[in-house]
Design a protein around this motif. Sequence first.
Motif, short mmCIF file in Angstrom:
data_model
loop_
_atom_site.label_atom_id
_atom_site.label_comp_id
_atom_site.label_asym_id
_atom_site.label_seq_id
_atom_site.Cartn_x
_atom_site.Cartn_y
_atom_site.Cartn_z
N VAL A 466 0.85 -1.18 0.00
CA VAL A 466 0.00 0.00 0.00
C VAL A 466 0.89 1.23 0.00
O VAL A 466 1.95 1.25 0.64
CB VAL A 466 -0.95 0.01 1.22
N ILE A 467 0.45 2.28 -0.71
CA ILE A 467 1.14 3.56 -0.70
C ILE A 467 0.86 4.27 0.62
O ILE A 467 -0.25 4.24 1.14
CB ILE A 467 0.69 4.42 -1.89
N ASN A 469 -0.05 6.84 3.52
CA ASN A 469 -1.14 7.80 3.71
C ASN A 469 -2.40 7.41 2.95
O ASN A 469 -3.30 8.24 2.79
CB ASN A 469 -0.71 9.22 3.31
N ARG A 470 -2.48 6.17 2.51
CA ARG A 470 -3.69 5.67 1.89
C ARG A 470 -4.26 4.54 2.76
O ARG A 470 -3.55 3.95 3.57
CB ARG A 470 -3.42 5.16 0.47
N PRO A 471 -5.55 4.21 2.59
CA PRO A 471 -6.12 3.12 3.39
C PRO A 471 -5.53 1.77 3.01
O PRO A 471 -5.18 1.52 1.85
CB PRO A 471 -7.62 3.18 3.06
N GLU A 511 -9.24 -2.68 8.56
CA GLU A 511 -8.94 -1.48 7.78
C GLU A 511 -8.04 -0.55 8.58
O GLU A 511 -8.33 -0.24 9.74
CB GLU A 511 -10.23 -0.74 7.39
N VAL A 514 -5.37 5.29 7.54
CA VAL A 514 -4.23 6.02 6.98
C VAL A 514 -2.97 5.22 7.32
O VAL A 514 -2.45 5.29 8.44
CB VAL A 514 -4.13 7.46 7.56
N PRO A 545 5.11 7.24 -1.86
CA PRO A 545 4.34 7.62 -3.06
C PRO A 545 5.26 8.10 -4.17
O PRO A 545 6.36 8.61 -3.94
CB PRO A 545 3.43 8.75 -2.55
N ASP A 623 0.58 3.13 -7.86
CA ASP A 623 0.05 4.48 -8.01
C ASP A 623 0.53 5.08 -9.33
O ASP A 623 1.33 4.47 -10.06
CB ASP A 623 0.43 5.38 -6.82
#
Length: 1265
Positions: A466-467, A469-471, A511, A514, A545, A623
Amino acid sequence: MQLKIMPKKKHFSAGRVPLILFLCQMIRALDVPLDSKLLGDLVQPPTITQQSPKDYIIDPRENIVIQCEAKGKPPPSFSWTRNGTHFDIDKDPLVTMKPGSGTLVINIMSEGKAETYEGVYQCTARNERGAAISNNIVVRPSRSPLWTKERLEPITLRNGQSLVLPCRPPIGLPPAIIFWMDNSFQRLPQSERVSQGLNGDLYFSNVLPEDTREDYICYARFNHTQTIQQKQPISLKVISVDELNDTIAANLNDTEFYGAKPSKERPPTFLTPEGNESLKEELRGNVLSLECIAEGLPTPIIYWIKEDGTLPVNRTFYQNFKKTLQITQVSEADSGNYQCIAKNTLGAVHHTISVTVKAAPYWISAPQNLVLSPGENGTLICRANGNPKPRIGWLTNGVPVEIAPDDPSRKIDGDTIIFSNVQERSSAVYQCNASNEYGYLLANAFVNVLAEPPRILTSANILYQVIANRPALLDCAFFGSPLPTIEWFKGTKGSALHEDIYVLHDNGTLEIPVAQKDSTGTYTCVARNKLGMAKNEVHLEIKDPTRIIKQPEYAVVQRGSKVSFECKVKHDNTLIPTIMWLKDNGELPNDERFSVDKDHLVVTDVSDDDGGVYTCAANTTLDSVSASAVLRVVAPTPTPAPVYDVPNPPFDLELTNQLDKSVQLTWTPGDDNNSPITKFIIEYEDAMHEAGIWHHQAEVSGTQTTAQLTLSPYVNYSFRVMAENSIGRSVPSEASEQYLTKAAEPDQNPMTVEGLGTEPDNLVITWKPLNGFESNGPGLQYKVSWRQKDGDDEWTSVVVANVSKYIVSGTPTFVPYLIKVQALNDVGFAPEPAEVMGHSGEDLPMVAPGNVRVNVVNSTLAEVHWDPVPLKSVRGHLQGYRIYYWKAQSSSKRNRRHIEKKILTFQGNKTHGMLPGLQPYSHYVLNVRVVNGKGEGPASTDRGFHTPEGVPSAPSSLKIVNPTLDSLTLEWDPPSHPNGVLTEYTLRYQPINSTHELGPLVDLKIPANKTRWTLNHLNFSTRYKFYFYAQTSVGSGSQITEEAITTVDEGKMAGILPPDVGAGKGKEEWRKEIVNDSRSFFGLKGLMPGTAYKVRVGAEGDSGFVSSEDVFETGPAMASRQVDIATQGWFIGLMCAVALLILILLIVCFIRRNKGGKYPVKEKEDAHADPEIQPMKEDDGTFGEYSDAEDHKPLKKGSRTPSDRTVKKEDSDDSLVDYGEGVNGQFNEDGSFIGQYSGKKEKEPAEGNESSEAPSPVNAMNSFV
């Protein structure tokens, strides 16, 4: 603490706990993951998955197939009953059952008759957990009987008489489709005067001489057997008055005289139905068809009304020139009296049809499968409605529950079965039967008692990337009975997760809203119930990112120069980015002038076409980012160019070696004008088919002066040649001599062949005709052939003239056809054409989408799901589904209002869509319809849903009144959109000093039922700023601000005292005057002449009382003198009033002179009779009259704004421009906009724009202009 996923708990009263608990368990039990391995291991009672229709009409020419498919674990066995008794298929050699299935196949093609196997069949699927049963399947063979032989006498009528040609088709199964045609199989034209009734008869309101013909033929088409039966032709002769008089005169003596008179015009009378009243009964959900056909001269026109009501919008349709009224999806509310009115110039006649709507049973809540664990409780609910009210009966494993083995865990209460403390022996299949005199419903629902330890269905050791600052969503799909609880742990040491950082969903998913770098690690999911425990590990990696740290920049370059764009990208070291350059959102031109290295795009020798937007796009597996720049190309400094010119045209054209399909053309080149000729262009003209139009024939090198040309048959050729160099092309040469080639058969067939019906019973075959050049000879025609694609029919062919369309009538609705169109001429046929597939005409869909469900996502967004309709019921090309939705009730005000309907269309065979732009805390109603090329199908049952509360809008107004020394009073209006129940208001305020600096902020909570509040203990002469907003349980709304000032301290005073009677003598009191503002002067009145006074001015504030004194003396008394009236204020005011009054009178006189209170506009318009200046009525487009100024009639809507300049705020006018497609809106599956929103809105009349008072002079001026 450890965070556990448990079923949501709710609190109820003690009396309702058992039933609500059962319902919750039932809903939970249905949540079985669709995992193939899991489902293969679970024991499950039988479920019927496919069965033949209740009323099963078979083709007697084919084998009988009665379907019955079921699933279960272990696989179920099948048995059948016929007419209520066991059907032993082993005793009948013609009957077999498909392996692994309950489907019966009866082989009647080799021997046997279909009539032998008529009856009522029912299938039972059984395993160790129970037995499921099918519907009663009534099997009947289709019948298409012949017309009875009859002798039909010719009919002779006088012009103008009425006529009914009876059809009376044979009774078949299913009923035949009736249509009238002539001997050439062409549909007979129908109109308001001539039309076919619902019973198949052909009605003439009055006959005309052109109705004379000998081939009125009624056809009956039996779709099930694909047969058409024909009635004997009927001969009709219509005699005109002159012809009738000649016939009478030829058959009478000279002494006798008779004269046939023309049929008199007559008022309407009904041909069908008879009498003044009739009855009609229809079932709910069907199409109600009412028919009135009248005769008369002139031809009557039919109108329809519903007594004591209006015809339903969007469900009312007119057929047969308004002689047939159809209402789709009829319901009990459509019962009542319907009146048809036949009217012509001589009168009118009425007929009343009393409609009663009954209803076969329909589901309110069908029973659902129930999965429980031992010791749990649950319920089966079976609720149906109908007219009359249906009876509810229960069966268990196909046996009436009254005679079934007793089960102590089961209790039956009407339409509900209550289970308590179930055990594995409680597993069974229950059947609910709801029936009345119009039909029945049968539903199977099993109770499956399982004891299963937890299983985690998600694969082990999945790596999630996961990137930052993303969920991040970590899956943990699970199953167990009883329902397991879920716990998540991070790391090998088992540190527990907490609610303030993580969100745990009911499906087991974890989940991380952030995700940060420190979120990287191993996560463990643990599922537990009383039978055991299971766990699974997954891994999470957080990546940096991708960013563009150096973006391309805007550039302006000269034509022919070089330009470079730079794009530097920073990315996570473990991800490999892909850099792509785009021009105008497309690929870069395939040109060597464009070169790309690591960070740069370079364009050399820039041309005008290179201008545009260049985009650098960086993509990784997780991304993507992009940045753009514009390139503008400008002209360089111009330089003189050498003078060149285009070549002179060639000349001396000559044709040699003339053959049937070729010729040699020779020419002499013209001067090249200092630029070498690069090529010659040869064109031809077809003087026979397209005179004056030149076409391209060939191109040859600039060094050639001869060309061998290939020719087509049957063309009258002329040729011309043009030369071309680097400058351009010459003018054409003179035309050569003409050369006519011989005719031949066509060498190609028409293109763009299509088959598309325009009516439900036709097939329109179209093609692009060959032009004269392509015909290859005279007598061009087309051979049109067609046959059904899914059948063994022979090709049907017809030869037509040189047209582009042929209509095939009498086709079944929306059936695929194979089509061929072959060209031919007087010489012969073109090659065999290719087959093209088309479809006969579409009809409106028959079935509404079922099982409509609404999932409210948030306060402004809802997701709608529905089951797709069977493709056969679409009866056309499925274009999508259309959702009608509207706000039916405000949850805050609880008042019904008329709200505009909105429409969203979802293309294709979608089964769900998103509804955006909803009003929070509102009740919405929706229905779903399927759409094909013909239109919309019936609407599904209306489904209502509520949107949750949202934050309110800002208060409508805020004003400060009654300022005092230390207080201010605030008055406000509640928010126009509360979006829920207001809980309180929040007032925040702070002082502002003279340098505009803000003081401390004070918060104040105010009850929601208040609209006025007084703030005390404020500082005097101080400006305050107020921030005010409302709150609901969801949160705070938008704020409204205002500023106000408290009044000046009343302690500032002016005092006066004569010095000779001052305070020391104690005889004279100080007189005080209070100054309430910040003025620096004050006038003293009522003083005595020639008197000395002492004056003191003081101010009182936080520091106490401060004052200063002074002494002055008034002047001596003066003799009275006459007052000049012209300088008196009252006289000046009076004169101003008189002048204003005169001005108003002049304005009124001017207005009345130019327009007048009763200006005779109507008479003026009638006198001039200019049709282009007549005012038009808003209702029907007819011309109306102007109103007098004193008519006191309300102004038309939109005429002017009310005098107080306020406009009433309309209801929510949320726009779906960002989503919808217009009408007809269309959304993708995720709710994104893919089309145009189709908004069929019924606008409410604007309020506040009408007045019943006479217009003021200002309004009169506005109206005059």
